[in-house]
Design an enzyme around this catalytic site. Structure first.
Site, PDB file in Angstrom:
ATOM      1  N   GLU A 188       1.167  -5.278   3.371  1.00 41.96           N
ATOM      2  CA  GLU A 188       0.175  -4.310   2.620  1.00 41.96           C
ATOM      3  C   GLU A 188      -0.401  -5.399   1.477  1.00 41.96           C
ATOM      4  O   GLU A 188       0.314  -6.143   0.665  1.00 41.96           O
ATOM      5  CB  GLU A 188       0.958  -3.317   1.967  1.00 41.96           C
ATOM      6  CG  GLU A 188       0.285  -2.519   0.932  1.00 41.96           C
ATOM      7  CD  GLU A 188       1.124  -1.399   0.549  1.00 41.96           C
ATOM      8  OE1 GLU A 188       1.513  -0.653   1.090  1.00 41.96           O
ATOM      9  OE2 GLU A 188       1.305  -1.435  -0.758  1.00 41.96           O
TER      10      GLU A 188
ATOM     11  N   ASN B 273      -4.158  -1.256   0.698  1.00 41.61           N
ATOM     12  CA  ASN B 273      -3.638  -0.203  -0.090  1.00 41.61           C
ATOM     13  C   ASN B 273      -4.645   0.044  -0.993  1.00 41.61           C
ATOM     14  O   ASN B 273      -5.003  -0.819  -1.973  1.00 41.61           O
ATOM     15  CB  ASN B 273      -2.319  -0.524  -0.876  1.00 41.61           C
ATOM     16  CG  ASN B 273      -1.411   0.855  -1.402  1.00 41.61           C
ATOM     17  OD1 ASN B 273      -2.511   1.693  -1.538  1.00 41.61           O
ATOM     18  ND2 ASN B 273      -0.332   0.877  -1.463  1.00 41.61           N
TER      19      ASN B 273
ATOM     20  N   LYS C 111       6.745  12.166   2.752  1.00 40.60           N
ATOM     21  CA  LYS C 111       6.996  11.863   1.383  1.00 40.60           C
ATOM     22  C   LYS C 111       7.313  13.012   0.443  1.00 40.60           C
ATOM     23  O   LYS C 111       6.358  13.987   0.426  1.00 40.60           O
ATOM     24  CB  LYS C 111       5.669  10.862   0.679  1.00 40.60           C
ATOM     25  CG  LYS C 111       5.887  10.601  -0.668  1.00 40.60           C
ATOM     26  CD  LYS C 111       5.020   9.500  -1.055  1.00 40.60           C
ATOM     27  CE  LYS C 111       3.571  10.019  -0.953  1.00 40.60           C
ATOM     28  NZ  LYS C 111       2.684   8.758  -1.267  1.00 40.60           N
TER      29      LYS C 111
ATOM     30  N   GLU D 136      -4.694   2.529   3.586  1.00 42.46           N
ATOM     31  CA  GLU D 136      -3.699   3.096   2.924  1.00 42.46           C
ATOM     32  C   GLU D 136      -4.080   3.916   1.557  1.00 42.46           C
ATOM     33  O   GLU D 136      -4.842   2.979   0.861  1.00 42.46           O
ATOM     34  CB  GLU D 136      -2.262   2.333   2.557  1.00 42.46           C
ATOM     35  CG  GLU D 136      -2.063   1.626   3.792  1.00 42.46           C
ATOM     36  CD  GLU D 136      -0.757   0.641   3.540  1.00 42.46           C
ATOM     37  OE1 GLU D 136       0.117   0.753   2.707  1.00 42.46           O
ATOM     38  OE2 GLU D 136      -0.705  -0.447   4.059  1.00 42.46           O
ATOM     39  N   SER D 137      -3.550   5.020   1.296  1.00 42.30           N
ATOM     40  CA  SER D 137      -3.692   5.682   0.261  1.00 42.30           C
ATOM     41  C   SER D 137      -5.212   6.135  -0.202  1.00 42.30           C
ATOM     42  O   SER D 137      -6.125   5.488   0.344  1.00 42.30           O
ATOM     43  CB  SER D 137      -3.467   4.829  -1.073  1.00 42.30           C
ATOM     44  OG  SER D 137      -2.173   4.414  -0.877  1.00 42.30           O
TER      45      SER D 137
ATOM     46  N   GLU E   2       2.829  10.454   7.039  1.00 42.41           N
ATOM     47  CA  GLU E   2       4.184  10.112   6.184  1.00 42.41           C
ATOM     48  C   GLU E   2       4.761  11.311   5.780  1.00 42.41           C
ATOM     49  O   GLU E   2       4.098  12.094   5.591  1.00 42.41           O
ATOM     50  CB  GLU E   2       3.530   9.128   4.999  1.00 42.41           C
ATOM     51  CG  GLU E   2       4.521   8.701   4.028  1.00 42.41           C
ATOM     52  CD  GLU E   2       4.060   7.606   3.123  1.00 42.41           C
ATOM     53  OE1 GLU E   2       4.091   6.436   3.688  1.00 42.41           O
ATOM     54  OE2 GLU E   2       3.329   7.827   2.200  1.00 42.41           O
TER      55      GLU E   2
ATOM     56  N   LYS F 284       9.281   2.885   5.147  1.00 42.05           N
ATOM     57  CA  LYS F 284       8.275   2.644   3.988  1.00 42.05           C
ATOM     58  C   LYS F 284       9.240   2.445   2.974  1.00 42.05           C
ATOM     59  O   LYS F 284       9.869   3.390   2.391  1.00 42.05           O
ATOM     60  CB  LYS F 284       7.584   3.857   3.666  1.00 42.05           C
ATOM     61  CG  LYS F 284       6.665   3.674   2.503  1.00 42.05           C
ATOM     62  CD  LYS F 284       5.362   2.963   3.093  1.00 42.05           C
ATOM     63  CE  LYS F 284       4.158   3.042   1.954  1.00 42.05           C
ATOM     64  NZ  LYS F 284       3.747   4.521   1.669  1.00 42.05           N
TER      65      LYS F 284
END
Length: 266
Positions: A167, A187, A58, A217-218, A56, A118
């Site tokens: 998600e 997530n 960001k 994710e995350s 990603e 995103k």
């Protein structure tokens, strides 16, 4: 703690209404990238020659503030691709994440792997916009959409040839998965509080419907995390902050992939 997601979505309604006036649908459909054949994220995630990492770009987030104010989309995303990313995730939300549609346009022009837009999609217009700026995949967040909204937006994306990453953060949200959703992401971050629980992915892995690409994710901060997630059945790993918070995200990604490769071979 205030519900950040509610605040973001409220702002998104205002933002999308304004963008519809600035750039009508007919104009979006005339974009040269609107006519390109989208790439399949799920196919890239299942390719054993790739890492499974959706890397990603960001700049900032509501929970961490500024993450990286100097890295360029072109250099970072090209490095992600060069060292084996299965896909790119590009933040296009400006107000809360410091992104823009132009960031995705740049990533698309420089790379030939799937690009995820995103953002917080609440309207079909954003899906048309995603297609027009060169995205291959859109994100739908179960936390802020009803089951009916997810089904409608996923079908709309499917008809445009785009894949969907749905998600979720809890087991009951898996009820929103439809046939038009190819990728299901868990997530580990609770979007109402932005707190992270890495174990959330593994807890929900077995509940994700068969035939869907599983994406964690995350909160993925080391290669051992990916080894654990692979054992739990995950195909994809969305990572952004871990690389972006470094002085040189490109080198951080290269080092991460080298270390991961060694562990998976071992």
């Amino acid at each position: 703690m205030k519900n950040i997601l509610t605040e973001i979505v409220a702002h998104k309604h205002v933002e999308v209404a304004a963008r519809k006036l600035q750039r009508p649908v007919a104009e979006l459909e005339q974009s040269s990238t609107f006519k390109r054949e989208p790439l399949s994220l799920s196919s890239f995630l299942l390719n054993p020659e790739k890492t499974g990492i959706i890397a990603e770009f960001k700049r900032k987030s509501p929970s961490k503030g500024l993450i990286n104010g100097t890295a360029t989309v072109h250099d970072v995303t090209m490095a992600y691709t060069r060292y084996g990313a299965s896909g790119l995730s590009v933040l296009t939300d400006e107000q809360f994440f410091g992104g823009s549609s132009d960031d995705l346009v740049q990533a698309r022009a420089a790379n030939n792997i799937p690009v995820l837009r995103k953002d917080f999609v609440i309207d079909e217009y954003q899906i048309l916009e995603a297609k027009a700026i060169g995205a291959d995949v859109i994100l739908l967040i179960a936390e802020c959409l009803t089951k009916e909204e997810v089904a409608r937006l996923a079908a709309f994306a499917h008809n445009l040839g785009l894949e969907v990453l749905l998600e979720v953060h809890s087991g009951d949200q898996l009820d929103k998965v439809t046939d038009h959703i190819q990728n299901v992401g868990v997530n580990n971050r609770d979007l109402t509080t932005f707190r992270v629980d890495f174990n959330r992915s593994c807890e929900l892995a077995s509940q994700i419907p068969a035939g869907k690409c599983k994406v964690a994710e995350s909160g993925i901060s080391n290669t051992d995390n990916i080894v654990t997630l692979k054992k739990a059945g995950f195909n994809g790993f969305l990572i952004g902050e871990h690389f972006m918070k470094t002085e040189n995200p490109a080198r951080a990604f290269e080092n991460f992939v080298t270390e991961l490769s060694g562990k998976l071979k071992g």
